[in-house]
Design a protein around this motif. Structure first.
Motif, PDB file in Angstrom:
ATOM      1  N   VAL A  32       0.836  -1.203   0.000  1.00 12.64           N
ATOM      2  CA  VAL A  32       0.000   0.000   0.000  1.00 12.64           C
ATOM      3  C   VAL A  32       0.870   1.252   0.000  1.00 12.64           C
ATOM      4  N   ASP A  33       1.959   1.224   0.758  1.00 14.04           N
ATOM      5  CA  ASP A  33       2.852   2.381   0.804  1.00 14.04           C
ATOM      6  C   ASP A  33       3.445   2.660  -0.576  1.00 14.04           C
ATOM      7  N   ALA A  34       3.857   1.599  -1.259  1.00 11.97           N
ATOM      8  CA  ALA A  34       4.408   1.766  -2.608  1.00 11.97           C
ATOM      9  C   ALA A  34       3.332   2.244  -3.575  1.00 11.97           C
ATOM     10  N   ALA A  35       2.139   1.689  -3.449  1.00 14.56           N
ATOM     11  CA  ALA A  35       1.036   2.086  -4.333  1.00 14.56           C
ATOM     12  C   ALA A  35       0.643   3.538  -4.098  1.00 14.56           C
ATOM     13  N   LEU A  36       0.716   3.985  -2.847  1.00 17.06           N
ATOM     14  CA  LEU A  36       0.384   5.376  -2.532  1.00 17.06           C
ATOM     15  C   LEU A  36       1.370   6.337  -3.183  1.00 17.06           C
ATOM     16  N   SER A  37       2.647   5.992  -3.154  1.00 16.80           N
ATOM     17  CA  SER A  37       3.645   6.861  -3.791  1.00 16.80           C
ATOM     18  C   SER A  37       3.441   6.918  -5.299  1.00 16.80           C
ATOM     19  N   LEU A  38       3.019   5.806  -5.887  1.00 13.51           N
ATOM     20  CA  LEU A  38       2.734   5.795  -7.321  1.00 13.51           C
ATOM     21  C   LEU A  38       1.490   6.623  -7.632  1.00 13.51           C
ATOM     22  N   ALA A  39       0.447   6.442  -6.828  1.00 11.17           N
ATOM     23  CA  ALA A  39      -0.812   7.149  -7.066  1.00 11.17           C
ATOM     24  C   ALA A  39      -0.641   8.651  -6.916  1.00 11.17           C
ATOM     25  N   SER A  76      -7.692   0.696  -0.970  1.00 12.12           N
ATOM     26  CA  SER A  76      -6.738   0.619   0.137  1.00 12.12           C
ATOM     27  C   SER A  76      -5.825   1.841   0.154  1.00 12.12           C
ATOM     28  N   VAL A  77      -5.473   2.341  -1.019  1.00 13.92           N
ATOM     29  CA  VAL A  77      -4.641   3.539  -1.115  1.00 13.92           C
ATOM     30  C   VAL A  77      -5.404   4.755  -0.587  1.00 13.92           C
ATOM     31  N   VAL A  78      -6.676   4.866  -0.923  1.00 11.97           N
ATOM     32  CA  VAL A  78      -7.498   5.980  -0.442  1.00 11.97           C
ATOM     33  C   VAL A  78      -7.586   5.940   1.082  1.00 11.97           C
ATOM     34  N   ARG A  79      -7.802   4.745   1.635  1.00  6.60           N
ATOM     35  CA  ARG A  79      -7.890   4.601   3.098  1.00  6.60           C
ATOM     36  C   ARG A  79      -6.597   5.023   3.772  1.00  6.60           C
ATOM     37  N   GLU A  80      -5.466   4.580   3.208  1.00  6.59           N
ATOM     38  CA  GLU A  80      -4.171   4.906   3.808  1.00  6.59           C
ATOM     39  C   GLU A  80      -3.887   6.401   3.708  1.00  6.59           C
ATOM     40  N   TYR A  81      -4.238   7.001   2.581  1.00 10.53           N
ATOM     41  CA  TYR A  81      -4.033   8.438   2.418  1.00 10.53           C
ATOM     42  C   TYR A  81      -4.864   9.206   3.446  1.00 10.53           C
ATOM     43  N   TYR A  82      -6.101   8.793   3.601  1.00 11.37           N
ATOM     44  CA  TYR A  82      -6.971   9.448   4.583  1.00 11.37           C
ATOM     45  C   TYR A  82      -6.409   9.293   5.994  1.00 11.37           C
ATOM     46  N   HIS A  83      -5.919   8.102   6.315  1.00 13.00           N
ATOM     47  CA  HIS A  83      -5.365   7.833   7.635  1.00 13.00           C
ATOM     48  C   HIS A  83      -4.194   8.782   7.924  1.00 13.00           C
ATOM     49  N   ARG A  84      -3.316   8.961   6.959  1.00 13.56           N
ATOM     50  CA  ARG A  84      -2.165   9.843   7.154  1.00 13.56           C
ATOM     51  C   ARG A  84      -2.596  11.306   7.246  1.00 13.56           C
TER      52      ARG A  84
END
Length: 236
Positions: A32-39, A76-84
């Motif tokens: 998810v961390d890698a996908a977030l950086s890509l997104a 999952s990327v949206v959730r992680e971004y929101y969490h941060r």
């Protein structure tokens, strides 16, 4: 701050994760961390199982085993971004007293995050452009996250009016709308147009909003008019 409707379920108390489950969660978090950086750079639509697998040096089947679909990975990327976002912007501001101090803290924290995202990109903003007219779970996750954050800003502004830091007739929703508009304009001006001084203009705009909606300073109590002493007449 209410949790978006797409938030993942938490493990029940007392059900400790096994070593295998713990390793699986760590691997999933790394994906998810890698996908977030890509997104952040390519947008949610730019995500693919193959690109994430290449970045994490995993096989496509290995990434797919953790998510099952590209759509689930996007959510999952949206959730992680929101969490941060929540932990960097919202929670620290809760430690500040209600009213304008908290509103100022929210804006300051938001601006600190924007200063980084001007270079890396914002999932909320790019996602809105990608999914504004595309119904589905990914759009629902984005909308739920953004609405939750904006509701928190609305509440902070309304509390500022309740404690007397804003005019009694101030439209709290309008004020929050204008603050949000500053952030959107800043992304457009700085990241897209590369106009210099955009951050300072956003900060100046925020001050103008506070001045326009802020409660007037308490006026000084009117002085009592001195009572004229009766003129004493000379004795005859």
């Amino acid at each position: 701050m209410r949790t978006p409707p797409t938030a993942p379920r938490t493990r029940r108390a007392g059900n400790a994760a096994t070593p295998r489950e713990g390793k699986g969660q760590q691997t999933k978090a790394a994906i998810v961390d890698a996908a977030l950086s890509l997104a952040a750079q390519m947008g949610l639509e730019g995500l693919s199982i193959g690109a994430v697998a290449e970045l994490t040096q995993m096989s496509k089947s290995g990434v797919f085993a953790h998510f099952g679909s590209r759509e689930e990975l996007q959510i999952s990327v949206v959730r992680e971004y929101y969490h941060r976002f929540e932990h960097e912007v919202f929670y620290p501001a809760l430690q500040v007293e209600r009213g304008l101090p908290r509103v100022r803290a929210l804006f300051a924290n938001w601006m600190q995050r924007v200063a980084v995202e001007i270079q890396s990109g914002c999932i909320f903003i790019s996602g809105a452009a990608e999914f504004d007219d595309r119904p589905g779970p990914v759009r629902d996750a984005l909308v739920g996250s953004v609405k939750s954050w904006l509701a928190a800003m609305d509440k902070a502004v309304a509390q500022a009016r309740e404690v007397g830091h804003l005019r009694a007739d101030a439209d709290a929703r309008q004020m929050a709308f204008e603050i949000h508009g500053l952030i959107l304009a800043l992304h457009y001006e700085e990241r897209f147009l590369h106009n210099p001084g955009s951050i300072h203009r956003a900060e100046a705009g925020f001050q103008h909003i506070l001045e326009r909606y802020g409660a007037p300073p308490p006026s000084a109590a009117p002085r009592r008019a001195r009572t004229a002493k009766p003129v004493s007449r000379p004795k005859e």
